[in-house]
Scaffold this motif. Structure first.
Motif: not given
Lengths: 360, 344
Positions: B249-263, B331-344
């Motif tokens: 779940x976190x990877x899916x959110x992180x991908x969105x946050x970083x602009x990684x898409x299927x394409x 995403x939290x950055x767009x006014x929502x409640x979802x956020x990715x976890x920290x991938x260190x």
């Protein structure tokens, strides 16, 4: 006082006389006839207008399907295969069709009196079920393996019904005979068992078979879910049918059994040659009744996640696209049930006539 | 009983500093899934609009099904190794205990009873289930309070009924409830004008709206009646599997946050713009081995189903028939409640 000779009643015939006699004999007959004729006319007109005249038949015209328009049969064109086949893989649905036909043919053949022998019926049914399972399951000769979780639609409904009937009927005979046994332990315990099963809701029984059994029973004894459900359903059917057969057995006079005993015929001959034929004949209407109820009750298996025809119908309307066409889908489903149940009850009526003739 | 025993053993083993010994003795569900080479995920006995539906060819689709696919891809590398088991609502908890399914992804709200007494373990919420009110546009209501005294239609005996009552009591709004047994009846009554408003789960209301003869006659109000955080459920004690679920779940959110898409995922994998994207997609090793998976699992997932936003838009959002706004599921950055976890 002598009775005076009277002229014979007028022997008029013809449609006008028939009409007057049955519909317009008195003034209140006339009123009722007219009122109902108008009501029937209005209902038929509305239905035909909805179902045929204003109906939208093709998916291309889907946009015309609004709340004011007639029936939107486009939903059947688009979702019909889902209703008939459920989750069965699209490319393999011809197998489901063939399997379904195999069982229908088996049912039809076993309705023919020439197949009614203790040897032919079991062979016929074993062949019918084997064809069904092999076709549906596949996994040999290049046929893709399709597990029973993916079986669905009409073939699943018919399979569950016929399996329940075919497994349940011998069980019912057994239960009925056991309950009438002269050994009190057997009679009492089977009586108790039948009463227990009958007092449980079918839903609870099926749920237990599908969900609870795997928690209690070791893996090797579980079988698959469909098998467990069919067996539980068959036991439920047998408990009811056993009471029907027992009623039939009790309607046979004690004298016959005594006569059989006096002749020294063995017990199995008493049962097969004397008791059962009469018991079945006497209880035929109730037996057909039970079969019809069982056919309709197969839709309960949807609650444990089987995609029989009713559940497939619900899935068919469960999309944003076709959510408003539920009336059409339910009418289609009703038609499917009607064909089978009406066929069943007509067959029952035919059987009754035939047996009455044989009896006379 | 068995879970208690396992917990006890684990606790003991950790105390002696050899947790691995326990894992060797008792094979976790994650290993079983890998060995079986197929993931058993929940379907529906019918459909649940937008989340689990069957198309004309008998294929499952929807928001929940996409997450099943994502999980199958993460663990086994391909969405084809997924088996959807049709289940009713009531069946899902016994079925996961008996092992008929591996995970429940079936709009399952995170409640205390389920979490504690049923022996289940929840992932972090993957969907925030909102209950809304939809009313007729002609009434001109902008909020629920404007509908004071109106007729509110709901499905009988559902969570929605309770949620509506609670909300109205809390806010002191008078209303007239009208309950219907089936969703179809509820809709028909609403279209026919028997109700001023209906309350329900977001996707259901959207579907009701888009299926009306004129969708603009109806409007979903912005007020949220209640929230139900929906989680992915595994059996208590399946920590390894739960880790995979959470990070999927976190990877899916992180991908969105970083602009990684299927394409653009191939390009991103070849030239990661940031170090964390590189770690996510396995350009820098480590994302897989720590979960017991291959290092390109997140890459495979995004390649197969896209990022969170893409899944949402395709199944329930703008790209679907439901046109459900992202709202709190942003995403939290767009006014929502979802956020990715920290991938260190």
């Amino acid at each position: 006082m002598a009775i005076e000779a009277q002229a014979p009643p007028p022997s008029a015939t013809g449609p006008a006389v028939w009409l007057r006699k049955h519909f317009f004999a008195t003034w209140y007959d006339t009123v009722f006839s007219l009122v109902f004729a108008v009501l029937i006319y209005l209902a038929l007109k509305a239905f035909i207008g909805w179902a045929f005249v204003d109906a939208i038949w093709r998916v291309e015209n889907k946009d015309l399907c609004t709340h004011d328009a007639g029936a939107c049969w486009a939903v059947i064109e688009s979702r019909g295969r889902l209703i008939l086949f459920g989750l069965y893989p699209y490319e393999e649905q011809w197998r489901s069709t063939l399997a379904c036909l195999a069982v229908i043919i088996t049912i039809a053949l076993s309705c023919l009196p020439s197949f009614w022998s203790i040897r032919r019926l079991p062979i016929l049914w074993i062949a019918g079920f084997a064809t069904f399972v092999l076709l549906m399951r596949g996994g040999f000769a290049g046929l893709e393996l399709v597990t029973s979780e993916q079986w669905g639609g009409l073939s699943l409904t018919i399979f569950i019904f016929s399996a329940v009937f075919v497994i349940g009927m011998p069980l019912a005979v057994l239960f009925a005979l056991a309950r009438r046994s002269s050994l009190p332990v057997i009679a009492k315990s089977f009586g108790f068992f039948i009463d227990i099963v009958r007092s449980l809701p079918l839903l609870a029984l099926l749920f237990a078979a599908a969900v609870v059994v795997p928690l209690l029973v070791p893996d090797w004894l579980q079988g698959n879910k469909l098998m467990r459900v069919v067996i539980a359903f068959a036991i439920f059917f047998a408990a009811y049918q056993a009471e029907i057969i027992r009623a039939g057995l009790q309607s046979i006079s004690q004298g016959q059994e005594e006569a059989v005993a006096a002749l020294g015929m063995p017990y199995w001959s008493l049962v097969i040659d004397i008791l059962l034929p009469q018991a079945f004949r006497n209880t035929l209407p109730s037996t057909i009744n039970q079969a019809v109820i069982t056919f309709k009750e197969t839709s309960i298996v949807t609650i444990i996640g089987f995609f029989e025809v009713m559940a497939s119908g619900n899935a068919a309307i469960g999309s944003g696209e076709w959510g408003n066409q539920y009336v059409e889908v339910y009418v289609f489903l009703a038609l499917i049930y009607f064909v089978f149940v009406f066929g069943l009850s007509r067959y029952g009526a035919w059987l009754e006539t035939r047996m009455r003739l044989g009896h006379a | 009983m068995k879970t208690k025993l396992t917990n006890l053993l684990t606790a003991g083993a950790i105390a002696f500093g050899s947790a691995t010994a326990v894992h060797a003795q008792d094979q976790g569900l994650l290993d079983t899934i890998i060995e079986r080479d197929s993931l058993l995920c929940t379907g529906h006995n019918g459909s649940y609009l937008g989340f689990a539906e069957v198309d004309g060819a008998g294929e499952w689709q929807g928001f929940d099904i996409e997450f099943c696919k994502a999980l199958a891809t993460a663990i086994l590398g391909s969405p084809d190794k997924l088996q959807i088991i049709p289940l009713s609502w009531a069946q899902r908890f016994p079925a996961i205990q008996s092992g008929d399914i591996d995970v429940i992804i079936k709009v399952t709200g995170w409640t205390m009873t389920r979490d504690t007494e049923l022996g289940l373990q929840y992932s972090r919420p993957y969907f925030i289930g909102p209950f809304y009110v939809m009313s007729k546009t002609e009434l001109g209501a902008t909020g629920i309070a404007d509908l004071e005294g109106g007729v509110f239609c709901v499905n009988a005996g559902t969570t929605v009924e309770r949620v509506l009552t609670d909300y109205m009591e809390t806010n002191g709004i008078d209303y007239e409830p009208l309950a219907f047994e089936k969703g179809e009846e509820l809709r028909a009554a609403f279209y026919a004008g028997r109700c001023d408003a209906i309350a329900g789960f977001g996707p259901f209301l959207s579907a009701t709206r888009v299926n009306a003869d004129n969708p603009d006659d109806f409007e979903i109000l912005g007020d949220v009646l209640a929230l139900e955080p929906e989680g992915i459920v595994v059996k208590q004690g399946e920590d390894d599997l739960l880790d995979v679920v959470n990070w999927m779940v976190s990877a899916l959110l992180m991908a969105e946050e970083n602009g990684v898409t299927q394409a653009n995922v191939d390009e991103m994998k070849a030239n990661p713009p940031t170090a964390s994207v590189g770690r996510l997609l396995g350009s820098t090793p480590g994302v897989g081995t720590r979960l017991g998976l291959s290092d390109d699992w997140a890459y495979n997932v995004i390649k197969t189903v896209g990022n969170y936003g893409e899944i949402y838009e395709r199944t329930v959002g703008e790209g679907s028939r439901y046109k459900l706004p992202r709202g709190l599921n942003n995403l939290w950055s767009n006014g929502g409640l979802l956020y990715p976890l920290v991938l260190d």
